[in-house]
Design a protein around this motif. Sequence first.
Motif, PDB file in Angstrom:
ATOM      1  N   ALA A 160       3.942   6.175  -5.258  1.00  7.96           N
ATOM      2  CA  ALA A 160       3.649   6.444  -6.670  1.00  7.96           C
ATOM      3  C   ALA A 160       2.818   7.713  -6.814  1.00  7.96           C
ATOM      4  N   GLY A 161       1.913   7.939  -5.861  1.00  5.98           N
ATOM      5  CA  GLY A 161       1.123   9.169  -5.870  1.00  5.98           C
ATOM      6  C   GLY A 161       1.993  10.396  -5.684  1.00  5.98           C
ATOM      7  N   PHE A 162       2.989  10.296  -4.791  1.00  2.00           N
ATOM      8  CA  PHE A 162       3.935  11.402  -4.615  1.00  2.00           C
ATOM      9  C   PHE A 162       4.642  11.706  -5.930  1.00  2.00           C
ATOM     10  N   LEU A 208      -2.368   4.420  -4.070  1.00  2.00           N
ATOM     11  CA  LEU A 208      -2.162   5.479  -5.062  1.00  2.00           C
ATOM     12  C   LEU A 208      -3.303   6.493  -5.025  1.00  2.00           C
ATOM     13  N   MET A 209      -4.540   5.995  -5.070  1.00  2.00           N
ATOM     14  CA  MET A 209      -5.691   6.890  -5.101  1.00  2.00           C
ATOM     15  C   MET A 209      -5.856   7.646  -3.793  1.00  2.00           C
ATOM     16  N   SER A 223       0.833  -1.202   0.000  1.00  2.00           N
ATOM     17  CA  SER A 223       0.000   0.000   0.000  1.00  2.00           C
ATOM     18  C   SER A 223       0.869   1.254   0.000  1.00  2.00           C
ATOM     19  N   LEU A 224       1.954   1.211   0.764  1.00  2.00           N
ATOM     20  CA  LEU A 224       2.884   2.344   0.806  1.00  2.00           C
ATOM     21  C   LEU A 224       3.506   2.590  -0.567  1.00  2.00           C
ATOM     22  N   ALA A 225       3.777   1.520  -1.314  1.00  2.00           N
ATOM     23  CA  ALA A 225       4.319   1.686  -2.665  1.00  2.00           C
ATOM     24  C   ALA A 225       3.353   2.488  -3.530  1.00  2.00           C
ATOM     25  N   ARG A 277      -4.730  -4.425  -5.941  1.00  2.00           N
ATOM     26  CA  ARG A 277      -5.728  -3.513  -5.385  1.00  2.00           C
ATOM     27  C   ARG A 277      -5.140  -2.689  -4.232  1.00  2.00           C
ATOM     28  N   LEU A 278      -4.282  -3.303  -3.431  1.00  2.00           N
ATOM     29  CA  LEU A 278      -3.633  -2.563  -2.343  1.00  2.00           C
ATOM     30  C   LEU A 278      -2.829  -1.391  -2.904  1.00  2.00           C
ATOM     31  N   PHE A 279      -2.076  -1.667  -3.966  1.00  3.87           N
ATOM     32  CA  PHE A 279      -1.265  -0.620  -4.597  1.00  3.87           C
ATOM     33  C   PHE A 279      -2.158   0.487  -5.154  1.00  3.87           C
TER      34      PHE A 279
END
Length: 226
Positions: free
Chosen positions: A49-51, A118-119, A43-45, A112-114
Amino acid sequence: MVEQSAVLGVVTIALGMVLSPGPNMMYLVSRSISQGRRAGVISLAGVVAGFLVYLVGTNLGLAVLFAAVPEILTVIRLAGAAYLLWLAWRTIRPGGVSVFTVQEVPHDPPRRLFAMGLMTNLLNPKIAILYISVIPQFIDLEKGNVLLQGLVLGAFQIVVATSVNLSIVLVAGGVAGFLARRPFWLQAQRVVMGSMLGVLAVMLAFDHSASAPPEAVSEKFIRSIN
């Protein structure tokens, strides 16, 4: 090229923002507690990616739109303040929930976690304001390539946020267990975090500089894409 004071300023702000409870922290903690550290790291990954999306987008000229139409930043600022106030009330109200309270969430596959990480970050008003109206203030037009300065300062923010969030992911289970056995400390943690959110919301709501970026900021980003 990048002033040490600018790096220190960005790091300090990034540290303060990542330590204040918000959507990213709540999502990562809930995943780590309910589905394990591996799910938290995946999830942190997505959050990282959002950053990167914000980092690239703002430095390639997305912020020019906000500089040209400051009313959009006003909307973001007030929406962010309202959202933080809602989180503060949700945390501190009687029967409120601490970010470290164990809650049942469905177990999702890595993809889905990723995507959810991201969202969660892309829709986080704190991060939008950070990249659009805060980090640009630390760019010095006299210090060379503006685009490179923006990327470097943003990279420091990402390193700080990733390091802190990874630490939270790794210790979330232990902290949740500790607080669950000590109701008083769980309540104290709620009050402290709720109060912090409330103060941040008020500061953000009345920080008019965040909704009216100076002319220099516009010039910085215009130069960065030319």
